[in-house]
Design a protein around this motif. Structure first.
Motif, PDB file in Angstrom:
ATOM      1  N   SER A 207       2.384  -2.521   2.931  1.00  0.00           N
ATOM      2  CA  SER A 207       1.378  -3.256   2.169  1.00  0.00           C
ATOM      3  C   SER A 207       1.805  -3.466   0.720  1.00  0.00           C
ATOM      4  O   SER A 207       1.352  -4.402   0.067  1.00  0.00           O
ATOM      5  N   ASP A 217      -5.388  -2.352   1.950  1.00  0.00           N
ATOM      6  CA  ASP A 217      -5.697  -3.538   2.730  1.00  0.00           C
ATOM      7  C   ASP A 217      -6.080  -3.133   4.151  1.00  0.00           C
ATOM      8  O   ASP A 217      -6.195  -1.946   4.472  1.00  0.00           O
ATOM      9  N   ARG A 218      -6.269  -4.123   4.994  1.00  0.00           N
ATOM     10  CA  ARG A 218      -6.709  -3.857   6.359  1.00  0.00           C
ATOM     11  C   ARG A 218      -5.687  -3.015   7.128  1.00  0.00           C
ATOM     12  O   ARG A 218      -6.056  -2.137   7.902  1.00  0.00           O
ATOM     13  N   ARG A 219      -4.405  -3.280   6.889  1.00  0.00           N
ATOM     14  CA  ARG A 219      -3.354  -2.536   7.587  1.00  0.00           C
ATOM     15  C   ARG A 219      -3.443  -1.040   7.274  1.00  0.00           C
ATOM     16  O   ARG A 219      -3.395  -0.189   8.158  1.00  0.00           O
ATOM     17  N   ALA A 221      -6.023   0.640   5.995  1.00  0.00           N
ATOM     18  CA  ALA A 221      -7.304   1.207   6.419  1.00  0.00           C
ATOM     19  C   ALA A 221      -7.309   1.537   7.907  1.00  0.00           C
ATOM     20  O   ALA A 221      -7.707   2.647   8.315  1.00  0.00           O
ATOM     21  N   TRP A 222      -6.856   0.610   8.731  1.00  0.00           N
ATOM     22  CA  TRP A 222      -6.857   0.839  10.176  1.00  0.00           C
ATOM     23  C   TRP A 222      -5.849   1.917  10.570  1.00  0.00           C
ATOM     24  O   TRP A 222      -6.097   2.716  11.486  1.00  0.00           O
ATOM     25  N   THR A 223      -4.711   1.939   9.884  1.00  0.00           N
ATOM     26  CA  THR A 223      -3.724   2.980  10.172  1.00  0.00           C
ATOM     27  C   THR A 223      -4.274   4.352   9.819  1.00  0.00           C
ATOM     28  O   THR A 223      -4.088   5.322  10.566  1.00  0.00           O
ATOM     29  N   TYR A 224      -4.943   4.450   8.675  1.00  0.00           N
ATOM     30  CA  TYR A 224      -5.548   5.723   8.276  1.00  0.00           C
ATOM     31  C   TYR A 224      -6.563   6.186   9.315  1.00  0.00           C
ATOM     32  O   TYR A 224      -6.560   7.354   9.740  1.00  0.00           O
ATOM     33  N   LEU A 225      -7.429   5.286   9.758  1.00  0.00           N
ATOM     34  CA  LEU A 225      -8.423   5.649  10.768  1.00  0.00           C
ATOM     35  C   LEU A 225      -7.745   6.064  12.075  1.00  0.00           C
ATOM     36  O   LEU A 225      -8.208   6.972  12.770  1.00  0.00           O
ATOM     37  N   GLY A 226      -6.637   5.396  12.392  1.00  0.00           N
ATOM     38  CA  GLY A 226      -5.921   5.738  13.613  1.00  0.00           C
ATOM     39  C   GLY A 226      -5.321   7.129  13.574  1.00  0.00           C
ATOM     40  O   GLY A 226      -5.433   7.901  14.537  1.00  0.00           O
ATOM     41  N   TRP A 293       3.706   5.284  18.933  1.00  0.00           N
ATOM     42  CA  TRP A 293       3.236   4.525  17.769  1.00  0.00           C
ATOM     43  C   TRP A 293       4.278   4.538  16.651  1.00  0.00           C
ATOM     44  O   TRP A 293       4.597   3.495  16.072  1.00  0.00           O
ATOM     45  N   ARG A 297       6.380   1.321  15.177  1.00  0.00           N
ATOM     46  CA  ARG A 297       6.335   0.937  13.759  1.00  0.00           C
ATOM     47  C   ARG A 297       7.744   0.925  13.163  1.00  0.00           C
ATOM     48  O   ARG A 297       8.090   0.051  12.360  1.00  0.00           O
TER      49      ARG A 297
END
Length: 326
Positions: A207, A217-219, A221-226, A293, A297
């Motif tokens: 990012s 950013d969205r990337r 945020a979603w990675t953190y939640l994952g 995962w 990546r």
């Protein structure tokens, strides 16, 4: 050391290591660890115990970092930056998150989820602090730095668990219990904190690639939640394994939040075998998901493919126009 000096060293002297160094260190370290444990058991010399604890808890995390450093990448990270990430993740990271958990976590409901939120958030803050010294923020280097921060966290945390075992079994041959704890955590170490923080570190650097500045950013945020979800499921595996093994043993199936799951009475030998099998399977599935995962990546962040997919971000402002490709 001043930030500017560290940045200059990071760009001028990137750290790479031989591809099989991790294996050499692992084999020699395991032999020394075993010899130290045997000497401690035979002599009852408590002076040797810290050697067994430190070597047993640090060996696999350090070897995992060496393995990651041997992989093909852009290599913009200096030895000083990596050492800072390892030590800060293991000291400040563990102390900060451990203290927060004592005062924030409830006794039962959603404890494991909040542990994931706190520990992954704490490691992310450590990562961002150390990453200030990295001038060229390439996604794969973000994964390497993240793995290093996670390795430091895992090593120091495991040392704490080993010390806890020593205190609890002081009068009952604690060396055997220490070895069991260290061996179990060593096998799992590459698939926990190291993997989760590597995934998040790669997303943070990805990012920052276009501007050179960190952003949520969205990337990210979603990675953190994952990774929080993976962490929470990992911790909840213990409670689920108890409930599942009880059901499989004919004690009845119960449903509920697994944080507070515990054996009622003393489990039999068969109960313990079922529990260990189920627990290992749950951890194995979690580890496979995290491994797939992180591999995905790593491949996605290959710099030449990254440039093709992000042509406007190929040469962000303030970064060199030439980067080595894999």
């Amino acid at each position: 050391m001043a930030a500017g000096a560290l940045e200059d060293e990071g760009s001028a002297a990137p750290l790479t290591v031989p591809r099989r160094l991790w294996l050499f260190v692992l084999v020699i370290g395991a032999l020394v660890w075993g010899a130290g444990a045997l000497a401690t058991a035979l002599t009852d010399n408590t002076i040797l115990v810290p050697n067994v604890i430190m070597l047993g808890t640090f060996l696999v995390p350090v070897c995992t970092v060496l393995l990651v450093l041997s992989l093909p990448r852009e290599a913009q990270l200096s030895a000083e930056t990596l050492m800072l990430g390892f030590l800060t993740g293991g000291t400040v990271g563990v102390v900060m998150t451990g203290t927060t958990e004592v005062y924030v976590l409830p006794d039962h409901v959603a404890t494991n989820i909040l542990v994931g939120v706190i520990e992954e958030g704490g490691k992310a803050l450590i990562f961002l602090a150390v990453a200030q010294f990295v001038r060229v923020r390439v996604p794969r280097d973000g994964m390497v730095l993240g793995a290093t921060v996670g390795a430091g966290f895992a090593a120091f945390e495991s040392a704490g668990y080993a010390l806890q075992v020593l205190v609890q079994h002081t009068d009952d041959h604690p060396i055997l219990d220490i070895l069991q704890t260290e061996a179990f955590r060593a096998v799992l170490a590459p698939f926990g904190h190291i993997t989760w923080t590597a995934i998040l570190g790669g997303a943070i650097f990805a990012s920052a690639w276009s501007t050179g500045h960190f952003r949520l950013d969205r990337r990210v945020a979603w990675t953190y939640l994952g990774v929080v979800a993976l962490h929470a499921l990992w911790d909840q595996s213990y409670g689920w394994a108890i409930r599942l093994s009880q059901g499989l043993g004919g004690e009845g199936w119960t449903f509920g939040w697994p944080d507070a799951a515990a054996w009622v009475g003393l489990p039999t030998g068969a109960d313990l075998v079922r529990f260990q099998v189920v627990y290992n399977v749950l951890l194995g599935v979690n580890g496979i998901v995290g491994t797939l995962w992180v591999i995905r990546r790593w491949r996605a962040y290959r710099i030449d493919r990254w440039k093709e997919a992000h042509p406007k971000e190929a040469h962000p402002e303030g970064t060199p126009s030439r980067l080595a490709t894999t």
